[in-house]
Design a protein around this motif. Structure first.
Motif, mmCIF file in Angstrom:
data_model
loop_
_atom_site.group_PDB
_atom_site.id
_atom_site.type_symbol
_atom_site.label_atom_id
_atom_site.label_comp_id
_atom_site.label_asym_id
_atom_site.label_seq_id
_atom_site.Cartn_x
_atom_site.Cartn_y
_atom_site.Cartn_z
ATOM 1 N N PHE A 1 41.788 79.078 -85.842
ATOM 2 C CA PHE A 1 40.815 77.986 -85.766
ATOM 3 C C PHE A 1 39.542 78.361 -84.996
ATOM 4 O O PHE A 1 38.452 77.862 -85.334
ATOM 5 N N ILE B 1 40.187 73.231 -75.505
ATOM 6 C CA ILE B 1 40.842 72.583 -76.653
ATOM 7 C C ILE B 1 42.366 72.721 -76.540
ATOM 8 O O ILE B 1 43.108 71.759 -76.774
ATOM 9 N N GLN C 1 45.101 66.106 -86.409
ATOM 10 C CA GLN C 1 44.590 67.441 -86.083
ATOM 11 C C GLN C 1 44.365 68.282 -87.347
ATOM 12 O O GLN C 1 43.444 69.084 -87.412
ATOM 13 N N THR D 1 40.799 67.657 -89.133
ATOM 14 C CA THR D 1 39.519 67.726 -88.431
ATOM 15 C C THR D 1 38.605 68.755 -89.087
ATOM 16 O O THR D 1 39.060 69.774 -89.620
ATOM 17 N N TRP E 1 35.096 71.470 -84.183
ATOM 18 C CA TRP E 1 35.865 71.691 -82.956
ATOM 19 C C TRP E 1 35.968 70.423 -82.122
ATOM 20 O O TRP E 1 36.993 70.192 -81.468
ATOM 21 N N LEU F 1 38.768 68.201 -83.407
ATOM 22 C CA LEU F 1 40.074 68.717 -82.974
ATOM 23 C C LEU F 1 40.312 68.395 -81.503
ATOM 24 O O LEU F 1 41.419 67.984 -81.114
ATOM 25 N N THR G 1 41.232 64.560 -81.132
ATOM 26 C CA THR G 1 42.601 64.209 -81.535
ATOM 27 C C THR G 1 43.623 64.728 -80.523
ATOM 28 O O THR G 1 44.617 64.062 -80.240
ATOM 29 N N ARG G 2 43.375 65.890 -79.954
ATOM 30 C CA ARG G 2 44.309 66.435 -78.966
ATOM 31 C C ARG G 2 44.246 65.660 -77.653
ATOM 32 O O ARG G 2 45.262 65.507 -76.962
ATOM 33 N N ARG H 1 45.872 74.453 -89.645
ATOM 34 C CA ARG H 1 45.978 73.014 -89.889
ATOM 35 C C ARG H 1 47.444 72.605 -90.058
ATOM 36 O O ARG H 1 47.887 71.583 -89.514
ATOM 37 N N LEU I 1 49.427 73.025 -86.608
ATOM 38 C CA LEU I 1 49.224 71.934 -85.647
ATOM 39 C C LEU I 1 49.798 70.609 -86.163
ATOM 40 O O LEU I 1 50.424 69.856 -85.413
#
Length: 596
Positions: free
Chosen positions: A123, A139, A181, A184, A187, A190, A193-194, A255, A258
């Motif tokens: 990613f 991240i 995730q 997304t 960046w 992502l 969402t995290r 993707r 995760l």
């Protein structure tokens, strides 16, 4: 033995906070008075139809190791009480179902860590941030960053919703943000969402160990509560399997790596309502009849359920006399101002800090990066990381049997020095020439050996310890403080490790964590009390011992004894135990080693 029947709740709590004795709250009460109190208790909480059961339970609670001489018990009652000692793992299916289902929630955490581990290989390139190691670290650390603040919400949420309600609520965060995730497009999407996912994880990892610690018997509490860590290890292993499965997809592999972590949360959302609510949470709400019904589902007989409930009730009343009705801010302040609670806060912070000092989360997040720097290609990097996950899972199992026999403290004192030398050896292997055929296998070997020492020691102990060391009145906010410390350090280490790795090389990073392991060993030796095989209520007395007295005991009493016994081989050397039992017939610790 001095009777404490005349001691009021307030004076009794003062008594236990300054004297290193483990006291049975029912000790010193005459049989006639005890049965009268039981009758009043049953009348107050609509349990008069269970009066004879509670009379038996109270008598057993008063003299737990002398039940054979209690005339009120019939032979069937005594048979079950004997089997509780000889067959301690023979427990109702409902209890094992509750432990298994609740702990399944921790698999999401392990799976996400390893999903990020594999996703790190792709990613950053897709989003054009591979050159920015700080952003990649941020991240990766996002769930623990938001989770460290969200952990404080565990106290009010548990108060309002109960343990089951909170587990269901946090399960929602383990489905939708985790899936998001995978979709997304940049960046910062992502990252967002995290961060949202971390809110649920922070509350969940505070609540699940509390739930499990409150439903299991004291003799095997560690072995069952550590199932939380076992499922984390299982999630890590499955996550590595997922990484390998999706590896060949190409640049979109991250993707799937995760997003797949949502799977363990689905059965939790559906089946959690089939578990009994924590009987101690119900007790805290004075829903005594429901608490007894819950205990009955979690114990082999009604007499055992009545014993555990009545014993916990008497200790809870002592706590309520002093702490009952306090606000969130007051309870937070008392984590640092009330000696007994402050010692629990220190103990919980020690084990949580030590877990991060060990460096295991760096392995979980960045093993793929470490193996890549060692010289593995992409496919073999994931295979080597899978080996790390497999070792982590397999070697978690010994703790099920050792954590309640060998003890929490002794496990840590054994594993930390061994983890330290493994890191030193692994770091030195990075100095071997790249063309050396032994370089890569040796690095992997010492990483695996480090993990094998970690998994039965500092792996399961922190969540077990944090869930059990606080009194019922402060259990949620106390556990939240421990998770805050753990997530704060995890966030810092996860954020800084890519830059640390680039700045001081893998050899320097491994040496740095080896030093932290030995620092943790010293702090644990002097300042961490043992909690094995004590009921949650009896731990009030363990943490009644001042920290300075604990450190002085191991400095000036235990160490000289250890030298005489194990260095000079003086077999007759004796050790005065730190704790003295009061009111537990037959349980006075006669062997010196039993408490060290």
């Amino acid at each position: 033995m001095q009777s404490n029947a005349h001691i009021t709740p307030s004076s009794k709590l003062f008594h236990i906070l300054i004297i290193p004795r483990i006291c049975n709250p029912l000790a010193g009460i005459s049989k006639q008075d005890l049965l009268a109190r039981v009758a009043s208790f049953c009348a107050s909480y609509e349990l008069t139809d269970k009066l004879s059961i509670f009379e038996k339970g109270a008598l057993v609670a008063q003299n737990p190791d002398s039940f054979e001489s209690i005339d009120e018990l019939d032979e069937e009652d005594k048979r079950h009480l004997r089997r509780e000692v000889t067959h301690k793992w023979h427990l109702p299916r409902t209890l094992y179902f509750t432990i298994g289902l609740c702990s399944l929630g921790s698999a999401v955490q392990g799976w996400d860590n390893t999903g990020a581990n594999g996703a790190n290989l792709s990613f950053p390139e897709e989003f054009g941030i591979a050159h920015n190691t700080w952003l990649v670290g941020f991240i990766n650390a996002a769930p623990t960053i938001s989770g460290l603040f969200a952990a404080w919400a565990a106290d009010p949420l548990n108060n309002m919703m109960g343990r089951r309600g909170v587990i269901f609520f946090t399960g929602l965060f383990c489905v939708f943000p985790v899936l998001a995730q995978a979709f997304t497009q940049n960046w910062w999407g992502l990252l967002l969402t995290r961060l949202i996912m971390g809110i649920g994880l922070g509350i969940k990892i505070t609540t699940i160990p509390i739930m499990t610690s409150e439903v299991v018997p004291a003799t095997i509490r560690g072995g069952l509560v550590m199932s939380f860590q076992l499922w984390v290890a299982f999630g890590i292993l499955v996550g590595f399997c997922s990484n390998l499965i999706f590896h060949d997809i190409g640049r979109l592999a991250w993707r799937f790596q995760l997003g797949a972590a949502f799977a363990p949360a689905i059965p939790i959302l559906i089946l959690v309502w089939y578990c009994p609510e924590s009987p101690r949470w119900l007790l805290k709400k004075y829903r005594i009849k429901e608490s007894f019904e819950s205990f009955c589902r979690l114990r082999n007989t009604e007499v055992m359920a009545a014993r555990d409930l009545y014993y916990a009730y008497n200790q809870f009343i002592v706590e309520e006399e002093v702490f009952g009705g306090s606000s969130f801010l007051t309870r937070f302040t008392e984590l640092f101002t009330v000696p007994r609670i402050r010692r629990a806060t220190i103990g919980g912070a020690i084990v949580m800090t030590a877990q991060q000092f060990s460096g295991i989360n760096i392995m979980a997040f960045y093993s793929s990066t470490i193996f890549a720097q060692a010289g593995y290609d992409s496919k073999h990097t994931l295979l080597a990381s899978f080996g790390f996950g497999l070792v982590n899972f397999v070697f978690a199992f010994p703790a099920i049997w050792t954590i309640d026999t060998f003890g929490r403290r002794n496990l840590l004192l054994f594993t930390f020095p061994n983890m330290a030398w493994c890191l030193v050896a692994g770091g030195c292997c990075f100095l071997l020439p790249e063309e050396s055929a032994a370089r890569l296998p040796l690095i992997a070997f010492f990483v695996y050996l480090f993990t094998a020492f970690y998994s039965p020691g500092i792996g399961p102990v922190p969540n077990v310890y944090a869930a059990e060391c606080f009194p019922l009145s402060h259990r949620e906010i106390g556990a939240a403080s421990c998770i805050f410390v753990n997530n704060a350090l995890s966030s810092i280490l996860g954020l800084t490790f890519p830059s640390l790795l680039a700045g001081i090389t893998p050899s320097g990073a491994f040496g740095f964590y080896a030093g932290l392991n030995m620092l943790a060993f010293v702090i644990i030796f002097f300042f961490l009390p043992e909690t094995k095989q004590r009921t949650l209520e009896e731990l009030d007395y363990i943490f009644g011992v001042p920290t300075r007295r604990h450190a002085a005991y191991y400095s000036f009493t235990w160490l000289p004894w250890a030298v005489k016994r194990h260095v000079l081989f003086q077999g007759k050397a004796s050790l005065e135990p730190l704790y003295h039992l009061e009111g537990f017939e037959g349980r006075n610790m006669g062997e010196a080693g039993a408490w060290h």
